[in-house]
Write a protein that holds these residues in place. Structure first.
Motif, PDB file in Angstrom:
ATOM      1  N   VAL A 138      67.040  26.123 -29.778  1.00 20.74           N
ATOM      2  CA  VAL A 138      67.750  27.119 -30.581  1.00 20.74           C
ATOM      3  C   VAL A 138      66.817  28.253 -30.992  1.00 20.74           C
ATOM      4  O   VAL A 138      67.173  29.434 -30.924  1.00 20.74           O
ATOM      5  N   LYS A 139      65.623  27.893 -31.416  1.00 25.09           N
ATOM      6  CA  LYS A 139      64.661  28.902 -31.856  1.00 25.09           C
ATOM      7  C   LYS A 139      64.390  29.916 -30.750  1.00 25.09           C
ATOM      8  O   LYS A 139      64.399  31.129 -30.977  1.00 25.09           O
ATOM      9  N   GLY A 140      64.168  29.424 -29.534  1.00 28.16           N
ATOM     10  CA  GLY A 140      63.904  30.320 -28.413  1.00 28.16           C
ATOM     11  C   GLY A 140      65.124  31.113 -27.998  1.00 28.16           C
ATOM     12  O   GLY A 140      65.026  32.308 -27.679  1.00 28.16           O
ATOM     13  N   LEU A 141      66.295  30.471 -28.017  1.00 31.31           N
ATOM     14  CA  LEU A 141      67.526  31.143 -27.599  1.00 31.31           C
ATOM     15  C   LEU A 141      67.924  32.241 -28.583  1.00 31.31           C
ATOM     16  O   LEU A 141      68.452  33.286 -28.183  1.00 31.31           O
ATOM     17  N   GLN A 175      72.999  29.748 -20.712  1.00 30.14           N
ATOM     18  CA  GLN A 175      73.267  29.592 -22.138  1.00 30.14           C
ATOM     19  C   GLN A 175      73.969  30.833 -22.696  1.00 30.14           C
ATOM     20  O   GLN A 175      74.837  30.725 -23.558  1.00 30.14           O
ATOM     21  N   GLU A 176      73.622  32.006 -22.190  1.00 27.93           N
ATOM     22  CA  GLU A 176      74.285  33.232 -22.640  1.00 27.93           C
ATOM     23  C   GLU A 176      75.748  33.245 -22.211  1.00 27.93           C
ATOM     24  O   GLU A 176      76.627  33.652 -22.969  1.00 27.93           O
ATOM     25  N   THR A 177      76.000  32.784 -20.992  1.00 29.31           N
ATOM     26  CA  THR A 177      77.387  32.700 -20.519  1.00 29.31           C
ATOM     27  C   THR A 177      78.187  31.726 -21.367  1.00 29.31           C
ATOM     28  O   THR A 177      79.316  32.015 -21.764  1.00 29.31           O
ATOM     29  N   LYS A 178      77.591  30.569 -21.662  1.00 24.28           N
ATOM     30  CA  LYS A 178      78.291  29.576 -22.478  1.00 24.28           C
ATOM     31  C   LYS A 178      78.526  30.099 -23.892  1.00 24.28           C
ATOM     32  O   LYS A 178      79.533  29.775 -24.526  1.00 24.28           O
ATOM     33  N   LEU A 179      77.589  30.919 -24.390  1.00 22.82           N
ATOM     34  CA  LEU A 179      77.758  31.495 -25.725  1.00 22.82           C
ATOM     35  C   LEU A 179      79.014  32.347 -25.792  1.00 22.82           C
ATOM     36  O   LEU A 179      79.728  32.348 -26.804  1.00 22.82           O
TER      37      LEU A 179
END
Length: 211
Positions: A138-141, A175-179
């Motif tokens: 989470v921190k990195g994302l 992860q960006e797509t899932k966001l």
């Protein structure tokens, strides 16, 4: 996904709707109790399978980020070798060599997720919502993906709109797509959308789709 983001999204009124939240709590509790009884029923068989093809602890506990950034410990049936992350946290990938023989069965059938009904009953999670991610990730994302932290305005879920539409993510781009799916759910949250997610989740489990 730019600086005008907040001007273009209206969060679903159901995020604060007492009736919607009350019904969701009742459904989550009933389904969780049934799920835990199912876990008790299959546990002897899982125990035997664990002894044969997955030697080591039966369960594992891992820190995840919940609503408003609160850290909680998720519980799952272990599907990887013991000490799978001696070199640090790493995203699981398809055909991950750390997954044991019996662990593949647990993952394909989603049985490894069943203990999370305890987290739902405890109040750490909902049945439906964004999947809880690990604090290390989470921190990195949050540093790399704008507005990533918005997904924490609701409780994380056992399943969600992102999971049934884009089930596998092992890169920042994924992860960006899932966001985007998670933000759509937070924006449009309602009974009908929840029902669609449940149906798609059932078909995903029955036909072994995704990860």
């Amino acid at each position: 996904m730019n600086n005008d983001f907040y001007q273009n999204i209206n969060f679903s009124q159901n995020n604060d709707n007492r009736f919607y939240l009350f019904v969701n709590t009742i459904i989550d509790s009933i389904v969780s109790i049934i799920g835990l009884f199912v876990l008790l029923g299959i546990l002897p068989f899982v125990f035997i399978g664990n002894l044969i093809g997955n030697r080591g602890p039966l369960f594992y506990f891992q820190e995840r980020v919940g609503k408003k950034g609160k850290i909680f410990k998720i519980v799952k049936l272990r599907s990887m070798i013991p000490n799978a992350e001696t070199n640090g946290a790493v995203w699981a990938s398809k055909n991950d060599s750390r997954i044991t023989l019996f662990g593949k069965f647990l993952r394909n059938t989603r049985l490894d997720e069943v203990p999370q009904f305890y987290n739902i009953l405890k109040g750490d999670m909902n049945l439906i919502g964004p999947r809880p991610e690990r604090p290390e990730f989470v921190k990195g994302l949050e540093e790399k993906i704008p507005f990533y932290g918005i997904r924490h305005v609701v409780r994380p879920g056992l399943t969600g709109w992102a999971q049934v539409n884009y089930p596998y993510a092992s890169t920042v781009e994924d992860q960006e797509t899932k966001l985007r799916y998670d933000l759509y759910y937070i924006k449009e949250r309602n009974f009908f959308l929840d029902f669609k997610i449940i149906i798609k989740t059932i078909t995903t489990v029955l036909f072994f789709r995704g990860q």
